[in-house]
Write a protein that holds these residues in place. Structure first.
Motif: not given
Length: 443
Positions: A172, A175, A202-203, A205-207, A209-210, A213
């Motif tokens: 994460a 990313h 994670f591609d 996904m909203d930044s 949210l990443v 996580l």
């Protein structure tokens, strides 16, 4: 991280380390219940043993496959957890990858950690297969059921979760570091030879949210490490810490050489002293009379109790024991497990009675270990030779045998007959000394 996060981290760290410290003090207290024994001789040999056996894993690699895999897990545990230093600094001060100022060396460290984490995952999965699919005999033995069997699996699951969280956290982070636009505090730092191949999950996904996580993986990883640390006291994996003092304080005498009991030596000296009054009152009438041998854990020496806590329950001793192989009840691994269980029971008794042991009408002998087990031992030292951390189940067996013989006169009939022959005839055989040469006349 916010100040609230920093405070929460400090509280979590304090609780984890504080509870661990409480259990360490309890551990030391329990070991000190044993009789005193001097193991301060020949420090150079002792340091050598610790370096070669505990640090170098020299006895583990006698079984190459298991030994190699164990070295990977051991090295991974030690080296990857160097990262905990950075996590603690980041958690307390709200920084992120604070050690990244080391540049290329930091990249090397993170890259090495990731490769090790992957190797640890592979090794742990192989260990799980050996235990639960292949079911090697020493892992399904009758003395390894219930908690001991589950404990071995739990620690492997722990390793899988911790290594997975570490790689997910890095994936994460990787990313977020490589987003086209700079996001938060995720500046480029570290090399990610493994997690870069996980990062594609994670591609899309909203930044935010990443980032959430990544923080979740971070918190779960450090919390898992603290839980693992405190789980050690209740687990056979306490050997991770105790293998070092245990190999240092191990007996340096040649295998097969037994010590003389001080209590017996004092009795003999008293008998041989023409000026001694056999009817004289003891110098300290309140002191308990010296016991010959051991019937409970307090009669064993502190190194033997350290042995019990250090036992890895790997079963190498039992798999090499000729008595066990031929179907006898003896299992050297069980001797060590029983000693630890009884010592823990005594410790709980002391805790419940405000620091004083209250007799509970139980002893290590009979309630945990039976005379049948003790007398099955051939004293061949195979268990001592096989142990990867220099534990001696034989020393406990012999001390308990001594108690049976000298305190309870409870030796097997064949042994009593032999000792009677030695006393009367000067030899183990039931023949008068004057008749020893009669065999010549038969020819």
């Amino acid at each position: 991280m916010s100040y609230l996060d920093n405070l929460l981290f400090a509280i979590l760290l304090g609780i984890g380390i504080g509870y661990f410290s409480i259990n360490v003090r309890k551990l030391i207290r329990n070991i000190k219940l044993g009789q005193d024994v001097d193991r301060s001789d020949n420090p150079s040999a002792r340091w050598g043993n610790m370096a070669l056996i505990a640090l170098g894993q020299s006895k583990m690699v006698k079984r190459p496959i298991a030994g190699f895999l164990h070295i990977i897990v051991y090295a991974g545990f030690v080296i990857i957890n160097l990262e905990v230093l950075e996590i603690i600094i980041d958690g307390l001060f709200g920084t992120h990858r604070v050690l990244s100022f080391m540049g290329g060396f930091y990249d090397f460290l993170i890259g090495s950690f990731e490769v090790l984490a992957l190797l640890v995952l592979v090794s742990v999965i192989i260990f799980l297969v050996r235990r639960n699919v292949i079911k090697l005999k020493r892992f399904i033995h009758a003395d390894l059921k219930g908690w001991p069997k589950s404990d071995a699996n739990y620690i492997l699951y722990f390793e899988i979760v911790l290594m997975s969280l570490f790689l997910l956290m890095n994936a994460a982070d990787f990313h977020l570091q490589n987003l086209p636009e700079h996001f938060g505090h995720y500046s480029k730092a570290g090399a990610f030879p493994v997690s870069q191949y996980i990062a594609p999950i994670f591609d899309g996904m909203d930044s935010s949210l990443v980032s959430m996580l990544e923080r979740s993986f971070w918190w779960l990883h450090i919390a898992g490490i603290l839980v693992f640390l405190n789980y050690l006291y209740f687990s056979k994996h306490l050997h991770i810490l105790l293998a070092f003092p245990n190999t240092y304080y191990a007996d340096l005498n040649a295998k097969g050489k037994f010590n003389n009991l001080e209590s017996v030596t004092n009795e003999v000296k008293l008998m041989m002293d023409p000026n001694a009054d056999p009817f004289a009152a003891p110098a300290n009438p309140d002191a308990a009379p010296a016991k010959f041998g051991a019937s409970d854990v307090q009669d064993l020496n502190w190194v033997q109790l350290l042995n019990a806590y250090t036992c890895t329950e790997c079963g190498r001793c039992t798999s090499a024991c000729p008595a066990n192989i031929t179907g006898k009840k003896l299992s050297p691994r069980k001797i060590m497990m029983d000693t630890r269980d009884r010592l823990e029971e005594v410790g709980r008794n002391i805790d419940a009675n405000k620091g004083v042991f209250v007799p509970d009408n139980k002893t290590l002998l009979n309630d945990y270990i039976t005379p049948e087990e003790l007398w099955a031992c051939t004293t061949c030292n195979a268990c001592v030779e096989e142990c990867p951390v220099n534990i001696s189940p034989l020393s406990i067996i012999m001390d308990m045998r001594r108690y049976l013989v000298m305190e309870q006169s409870a030796a097997p009939m064949s042994l009593n007959a032999m000792m009677t022959n030695v006393e009367n005839n000067g030899a183990p055989w039931p023949y008068n000394q004057m008749d020893r040469l009669n065999w010549k006349e038969e020819n």
